[in-house]
Design a protein around this motif. Structure first.
Motif, PDB file in Angstrom:
ATOM      1  N   ALA A 109       0.853  -1.197   0.000  1.00 46.88           N
ATOM      2  CA  ALA A 109       0.000   0.000   0.000  1.00 46.88           C
ATOM      3  C   ALA A 109       0.887   1.243   0.000  1.00 46.88           C
ATOM      4  N   THR A 110       0.549   2.199  -0.838  1.00 52.30           N
ATOM      5  CA  THR A 110       1.345   3.432  -0.906  1.00 52.30           C
ATOM      6  C   THR A 110       0.597   4.634  -0.323  1.00 52.30           C
ATOM      7  N   GLU A 111      -0.661   4.388   0.068  1.00 52.59           N
ATOM      8  CA  GLU A 111      -1.457   5.436   0.713  1.00 52.59           C
ATOM      9  C   GLU A 111      -2.293   4.775   1.794  1.00 52.59           C
ATOM     10  N   VAL A 112      -2.736   5.578   2.759  1.00 52.90           N
ATOM     11  CA  VAL A 112      -3.639   5.063   3.788  1.00 52.90           C
ATOM     12  C   VAL A 112      -4.729   6.111   4.012  1.00 52.90           C
ATOM     13  N   TYR A 113      -5.948   5.645   4.254  1.00 50.48           N
ATOM     14  CA  TYR A 113      -7.023   6.589   4.564  1.00 50.48           C
ATOM     15  C   TYR A 113      -7.934   5.998   5.618  1.00 50.48           C
ATOM     16  N   LEU A 114      -8.756   6.859   6.173  1.00 55.24           N
ATOM     17  CA  LEU A 114      -9.690   6.442   7.214  1.00 55.24           C
ATOM     18  C   LEU A 114     -10.817   7.463   7.301  1.00 55.24           C
ATOM     19  N   GLU A 115     -11.908   7.056   7.955  1.00 52.93           N
ATOM     20  CA  GLU A 115     -12.986   7.973   8.287  1.00 52.93           C
ATOM     21  C   GLU A 115     -12.946   8.198   9.788  1.00 52.93           C
ATOM     22  N   VAL A 116     -13.236   9.426  10.193  1.00 55.11           N
ATOM     23  CA  VAL A 116     -13.258   9.732  11.628  1.00 55.11           C
ATOM     24  C   VAL A 116     -14.382  10.748  11.882  1.00 55.11           C
ATOM     25  N   ARG A 117     -15.092  10.555  13.006  1.00 54.29           N
ATOM     26  CA  ARG A 117     -16.145  11.519  13.362  1.00 54.29           C
ATOM     27  C   ARG A 117     -15.535  12.911  13.502  1.00 54.29           C
ATOM     28  N   ILE A 118     -16.228  13.908  12.989  1.00 49.99           N
ATOM     29  CA  ILE A 118     -15.635  15.251  12.995  1.00 49.99           C
ATOM     30  C   ILE A 118     -15.486  15.806  14.414  1.00 49.99           C
ATOM     31  N   THR A 119     -16.166  15.169  15.402  1.00 50.26           N
ATOM     32  CA  THR A 119     -16.028  15.619  16.798  1.00 50.26           C
ATOM     33  C   THR A 119     -14.998  14.794  17.578  1.00 50.26           C
ATOM     34  N   ASN A 120     -14.353  13.822  16.941  1.00 53.54           N
ATOM     35  CA  ASN A 120     -13.430  12.932  17.655  1.00 53.54           C
ATOM     36  C   ASN A 120     -12.036  13.575  17.716  1.00 53.54           C
ATOM     37  N   TYR A 127      -4.089  11.322  14.339  1.00 50.26           N
ATOM     38  CA  TYR A 127      -3.848  11.130  12.900  1.00 50.26           C
ATOM     39  C   TYR A 127      -3.023  12.288  12.327  1.00 50.26           C
ATOM     40  N   LYS A 128      -3.333  13.512  12.766  1.00 51.52           N
ATOM     41  CA  LYS A 128      -2.568  14.661  12.242  1.00 51.52           C
ATOM     42  C   LYS A 128      -1.098  14.552  12.637  1.00 51.52           C
ATOM     43  N   LYS A 129      -0.864  14.092  13.864  1.00 50.79           N
ATOM     44  CA  LYS A 129       0.540  13.948  14.305  1.00 50.79           C
ATOM     45  C   LYS A 129       1.279  12.906  13.486  1.00 50.79           C
ATOM     46  N   LEU A 130       0.532  11.951  12.942  1.00 56.38           N
ATOM     47  CA  LEU A 130       1.161  10.912  12.123  1.00 56.38           C
ATOM     48  C   LEU A 130       1.306  11.349  10.664  1.00 56.38           C
ATOM     49  N   GLY A 131       0.826  12.541  10.344  1.00 57.82           N
ATOM     50  CA  GLY A 131       0.993  13.065   8.990  1.00 57.82           C
ATOM     51  C   GLY A 131      -0.243  12.983   8.116  1.00 57.82           C
ATOM     52  N   PHE A 132      -1.387  12.591   8.693  1.00 59.59           N
ATOM     53  CA  PHE A 132      -2.634  12.551   7.912  1.00 59.59           C
ATOM     54  C   PHE A 132      -3.165  13.969   7.718  1.00 59.59           C
ATOM     55  N   ASN A 133      -3.804  14.186   6.571  1.00 65.52           N
ATOM     56  CA  ASN A 133      -4.503  15.438   6.299  1.00 65.52           C
ATOM     57  C   ASN A 133      -5.962  15.148   6.002  1.00 65.52           C
ATOM     58  N   VAL A 134      -6.820  16.138   6.278  1.00 66.06           N
ATOM     59  CA  VAL A 134      -8.238  15.978   5.927  1.00 66.06           C
ATOM     60  C   VAL A 134      -8.368  16.119   4.419  1.00 66.06           C
ATOM     61  N   HIS A 135      -8.915  15.065   3.803  1.00 65.94           N
ATOM     62  CA  HIS A 135      -9.058  15.050   2.345  1.00 65.94           C
ATOM     63  C   HIS A 135     -10.449  15.538   1.937  1.00 65.94           C
ATOM     64  N   ALA A 148     -18.306  12.522   8.746  1.00 66.71           N
ATOM     65  CA  ALA A 148     -16.947  11.978   8.896  1.00 66.71           C
ATOM     66  C   ALA A 148     -15.986  12.823   8.077  1.00 66.71           C
ATOM     67  N   TYR A 149     -14.795  13.022   8.643  1.00 62.81           N
ATOM     68  CA  TYR A 149     -13.695  13.471   7.809  1.00 62.81           C
ATOM     69  C   TYR A 149     -13.056  12.232   7.189  1.00 62.81           C
ATOM     70  N   VAL A 150     -12.689  12.344   5.933  1.00 58.33           N
ATOM     71  CA  VAL A 150     -11.828  11.339   5.323  1.00 58.33           C
ATOM     72  C   VAL A 150     -10.416  11.909   5.410  1.00 58.33           C
ATOM     73  N   MET A 151      -9.549  11.168   6.100  1.00 56.96           N
ATOM     74  CA  MET A 151      -8.170  11.641   6.267  1.00 56.96           C
ATOM     75  C   MET A 151      -7.230  10.680   5.556  1.00 56.96           C
TER      76      MET A 151
END
Ligand SMILES: CC(C)(COP(=O)(O)OP(=O)(O)OC[C@H]1O[C@@H](n2cnc3c(N)ncnc32)[C@H](O)[C@@H]1OP(=O)(O)O)[C@@H](O)C(=O)NCCC(=O)NCCS
Length: 165
Positions: A109-120, A127-135, A148-151
């Protein structure tokens, strides 16, 4: 971090993961679903162990997706959680890093994504500390109507790390 081992789950530990999922998250799945993910992506199905206790887990699946006119393997974080008594010790971060590393090295896998509640806020901060951005935002993604944010992040993690423990 407390003396906690983070490693791929044994088959006998999938039931612990099912219990922990029910304890920690409103998004629960039939047991068969956990076993399917475990059987398909065992190296990315990671548990945190404190002695014999399973105190955290993460499960991923790897999907083929079209990205800028080429096919890529994209890891999808299905679920991650840490037992309430073991939070804020670095376990969530260690689980994410281990499963992302396995998705990259074992499943290409060359990318990773996830859904997260916008209030979580806790999870979003992790996730942000690990380098994820809100897509993007998925309106009404959860069964109770929450958005949900997709990050997303590129793999291997660490290329865009914003802060490190
Ligand atoms: C999100 C979760 C997995 C984090 O696990 P954890 O082991 O507590 O996380 P860590 O100790 O590795 O924390 C790493 C970073 O995440 C962020 N974080 C974790 N808990 C936080 C909280 N309660 N408030 C704010 N930020 C938090 C912080 O940035 C933290 O870094 P820091 O400790 O240096 O400040 C855990 O809170 C959990 O299981 N929540 C319930 C299930 C869930 O929401 N899963 C995610 C679904 S998308």
């Amino acid at each position: 971090m407390l003396s906690v081992e983070v490693r791929p789950a044994d088959p006998s530990e999938v039931d612990d993961v099912i219990r922990l999922n029910r304890l920690t998250l409103p998004e629960n799945y039939p047991p068969q679903f956990f076993y399917e993910i475990f059987n398909q992506y065992p190296q990315a199905f990671v548990v945190a162990k404190s002695g014999t206790l399973t105190v955290g887990y993460i499960m991923m699946r790897v999907e083929k997706s079209l990205s800028v006119l080429k096919w890529v393997n994209r890891a999808h974080v299905i679920s991650v959680a840490v037992h309430p008594s073991y939070r804020r010790m670095g376990i969530g971060r260690a689980l994410m890093m281990a499963s992302c590393a396995a998705s990259y090295s074992a499943y290409q896998a060359t990318e990773v994504y996830l859904e997260v509640r916008i209030t979580n806020d806790a999870a979003i901060s992790l996730y942000k500390k690990l380098g994820f951005n809100v897509h993007s935002t998925n309106r009404g993604y959860y069964s109770d109507g929450e958005d949900a944010y997709v990050m997303r992040a590129e793999l291997p993690l660490g290329q865009t790390l914003q802060s490190q423990r």
